[in-house]
Write a protein that holds these residues in place. Structure first.
Motif, PDB file in Angstrom:
ATOM      1  N   LYS A  95       0.839  -1.197   0.000  1.00 19.66           N
ATOM      2  CA  LYS A  95       0.000   0.000   0.000  1.00 19.66           C
ATOM      3  C   LYS A  95       0.872   1.244   0.000  1.00 19.66           C
ATOM      4  CE  LYS A  95      -3.441  -2.254   2.878  1.00 19.66           C
ATOM      5  NZ  LYS A  95      -4.235  -2.188   4.101  1.00 19.66           N
ATOM      6  N   LEU A 137      -0.812   5.831 -12.202  1.00 19.86           N
ATOM      7  CA  LEU A 137      -0.672   4.401 -11.931  1.00 19.86           C
ATOM      8  C   LEU A 137      -0.217   3.725 -13.214  1.00 19.86           C
ATOM      9  CD1 LEU A 137      -4.091   3.901 -10.119  1.00 19.86           C
ATOM     10  CD2 LEU A 137      -1.886   4.284  -9.051  1.00 19.86           C
ATOM     11  N   ALA A 187      -5.617  -2.411  -8.795  1.00 14.80           N
ATOM     12  CA  ALA A 187      -5.448  -1.572  -7.615  1.00 14.80           C
ATOM     13  C   ALA A 187      -6.809  -1.212  -7.042  1.00 14.80           C
ATOM     14  CB  ALA A 187      -4.697  -0.297  -7.967  1.00 14.80           C
ATOM     15  N   ILE A 221      -8.417   1.914  -4.792  1.00 11.81           N
ATOM     16  CA  ILE A 221      -8.122   3.275  -4.373  1.00 11.81           C
ATOM     17  C   ILE A 221      -9.213   3.756  -3.430  1.00 11.81           C
ATOM     18  CG2 ILE A 221      -7.832   5.641  -5.180  1.00 11.81           C
ATOM     19  CD1 ILE A 221      -6.748   4.416  -7.762  1.00 11.81           C
ATOM     20  N   LYS A 273     -10.526   7.012  -1.206  1.00 16.35           N
ATOM     21  CA  LYS A 273     -10.398   8.465  -1.160  1.00 16.35           C
ATOM     22  C   LYS A 273     -11.069   9.008   0.097  1.00 16.35           C
ATOM     23  CE  LYS A 273     -12.460   8.902  -5.113  1.00 16.35           C
ATOM     24  NZ  LYS A 273     -12.966   7.575  -5.170  1.00 16.35           N
ATOM     25  N   THR A 322     -14.401   3.756  -2.343  1.00 18.54           N
ATOM     26  CA  THR A 322     -13.353   2.868  -2.834  1.00 18.54           C
ATOM     27  C   THR A 322     -13.621   2.577  -4.297  1.00 18.54           C
ATOM     28  OG1 THR A 322     -13.162   1.875  -0.643  1.00 18.54           O
ATOM     29  CG2 THR A 322     -12.226   0.645  -2.481  1.00 18.54           C
ATOM     30  N   ARG A 372      -5.498   6.447  -0.570  1.00 17.34           N
ATOM     31  CA  ARG A 372      -4.742   5.223  -0.277  1.00 17.34           C
ATOM     32  C   ARG A 372      -4.849   4.276  -1.466  1.00 17.34           C
ATOM     33  NH1 ARG A 372      -7.419   4.276   5.585  1.00 17.34           N
ATOM     34  NH2 ARG A 372      -6.709   6.223   6.516  1.00 17.34           N
ATOM     35  N   ILE A 373      -3.712   3.775  -1.904  1.00 14.22           N
ATOM     36  CA  ILE A 373      -3.658   2.898  -3.069  1.00 14.22           C
ATOM     37  C   ILE A 373      -3.099   1.547  -2.622  1.00 14.22           C
ATOM     38  CG2 ILE A 373      -2.666   2.583  -5.364  1.00 14.22           C
ATOM     39  CD1 ILE A 373      -2.288   5.785  -5.152  1.00 14.22           C
ATOM     40  N   ASN A 413      -2.177  -2.355  -4.041  1.00 13.31           N
ATOM     41  CA  ASN A 413      -1.986  -3.225  -5.199  1.00 13.31           C
ATOM     42  C   ASN A 413      -2.614  -4.577  -4.887  1.00 13.31           C
ATOM     43  OD1 ASN A 413      -1.156  -4.788  -7.331  1.00 13.31           O
ATOM     44  ND2 ASN A 413       0.981  -4.176  -7.235  1.00 13.31           N
ATOM     45  N   VAL A 460       3.527   3.979  -8.846  1.00 14.50           N
ATOM     46  CA  VAL A 460       2.631   5.042  -8.416  1.00 14.50           C
ATOM     47  C   VAL A 460       3.418   6.334  -8.287  1.00 14.50           C
ATOM     48  CG1 VAL A 460       1.052   5.826  -6.614  1.00 14.50           C
ATOM     49  CG2 VAL A 460       1.207   3.396  -7.159  1.00 14.50           C
ATOM     50  N   CYS A 510       2.755  10.412  -7.293  1.00 13.79           N
ATOM     51  CA  CYS A 510       1.850  11.453  -6.802  1.00 13.79           C
ATOM     52  C   CYS A 510       2.442  12.798  -7.209  1.00 13.79           C
ATOM     53  CB  CYS A 510       1.749  11.401  -5.284  1.00 13.79           C
ATOM     54  SG  CYS A 510       1.257   9.798  -4.631  1.00 13.79           S
TER      55      CYS A 510
END
Length: 140
Positions: A31, A42, A58, A60, A62, A68, A126-127, A129, A137, A139
């Motif tokens: 993560k 991504l 993935a 994700i 938020k 999600t 939060r990401i 895999n 990833v 940002c």
């Protein structure tokens, strides 16, 4: 002494900004987090341990709207049937398949107030895999 403390604080802040700009490569099950990013990239990287798949998955989450979202990237996957599908060879229809995407970029949506859009990436993102392929990833 004060100069040393100030230097340490500045160094820590610089490292935090550098770490937030490139979250790194996520192996399956790992993560990472992006905070207040203007965009998140991504990208599928490599193939599975069996070597037969190149798709990355993935999940994700938020914080802006507590939702999600699953994302699948499949640069080596396609919907092509060898020899054509269901008699396409006899009818002369050309193959109409497309490969999956290798990379996706999530952009901040400035026209929405915080939490109004399901695609809002403001706040903490939060990401995870959940696939079998590494995921790069970034940002920004």
């Amino acid at each position: 002494m004060r100069k040393l403390v100030l230097f340490t604080i500045i160094t820590v802040v610089a490292l935090c900004f550098a770490a937030s700009a490139y979250a790194g490569t996520l192996k399956p099950g790992q993560k990472t987090t992006c905070n207040n990013a203007s965009q998140i990239t991504l990208e599928a990287s490599g193939s599975s341990s069996q070597g037969d798949r190149g798709n990355a998955n993935a999940v994700i989450w938020k914080s802006s709207n507590a939702t999600t979202v699953p994302i699948s990237l499949g640069p080596t996957d396609h919907q092509y049937f060898p020899g054509g599908a269901a008699g396409a060879g006899q009818t002369g229809i050309r193959p109409m398949h497309s490969m999956g995407r290798k990379k996706v970029v999530l952009m901040r949506q400035n026209n929405f107030s915080r939490g109004d859009s399901i695609g809002d990436i403001s706040g903490e993102v939060r990401i995870t895999n959940t696939g079998t392929v590494n995921l790069n990833v970034t940002c920004g």
